[in-house]
Design an enzyme around this catalytic site. Structure first.
Site, PDB file in Angstrom:
ATOM      1  N   ASN A  92      73.756  31.683  -8.213  1.00  0.00           N
ATOM      2  CA  ASN A  92      74.467  30.963  -9.248  1.00  0.00           C
ATOM      3  C   ASN A  92      75.564  29.348  -8.438  1.00  0.00           C
ATOM      4  OD1 ASN A  92      74.594  32.418 -11.141  1.00  0.00           O
ATOM      5  ND2 ASN A  92      76.215  33.810 -10.473  1.00  0.00           N
TER       6      ASN A  92
ATOM      7  N   ARG B 138      70.877  35.880 -13.437  1.00  0.00           N
ATOM      8  CA  ARG B 138      69.792  36.440 -12.255  1.00  0.00           C
ATOM      9  C   ARG B 138      68.940  37.548 -11.892  1.00  0.00           C
ATOM     10  NH1 ARG B 138      74.322  35.594  -8.117  1.00  0.00           N
ATOM     11  NH2 ARG B 138      75.275  36.608  -9.345  1.00  0.00           N
TER      12      ARG B 138
END
Length: 91
Positions: free
Chosen positions: A36, A18
């Site tokens: 996520n 990320r």
């Protein structure tokens, strides 16, 4: 401007995916978010020019972090913009 949703499969959680994606997105002027998912995948919504989105996708697939292993990507295109102001990591 195009808005896409990507679902990244592979080794994409717990490996800095990320943060890496956020950095690359900011370099290419992409707005949106990344998070996520409970199933081990990572979901991303992105708005930018077609060229910027394709450059981002190529860069992330080249695995700039040796721990990231993107195996497959599901893609969905939307015909309306949400007008995201920046790119953020969602929790």
């Amino acid at each position: 401007m195009t808005r896409l949703q990507w679902i990244f499969h592979g080794q994409v959680q717990g490996v800095g995916f990320r943060a890496t994606a956020q950095s690359i997105a900011q370099q290419h002027g992409i707005k949106g978010w990344i998070k996520n998912r409970d199933d081990g995948t990572v979901e991303m919504e992105a708005e930018a020019s077609d060229e910027s989105l394709q450059t981002f996708l190529k860069t992330i697939q080249e695995e700039p972090n040796p721990f990231i292993k993107v195996r497959t990507i599901d893609e969905q295109t939307y015909h309306n913009e949400k007008g995201h102001k920046k790119f953020k990591i969602a929790y």
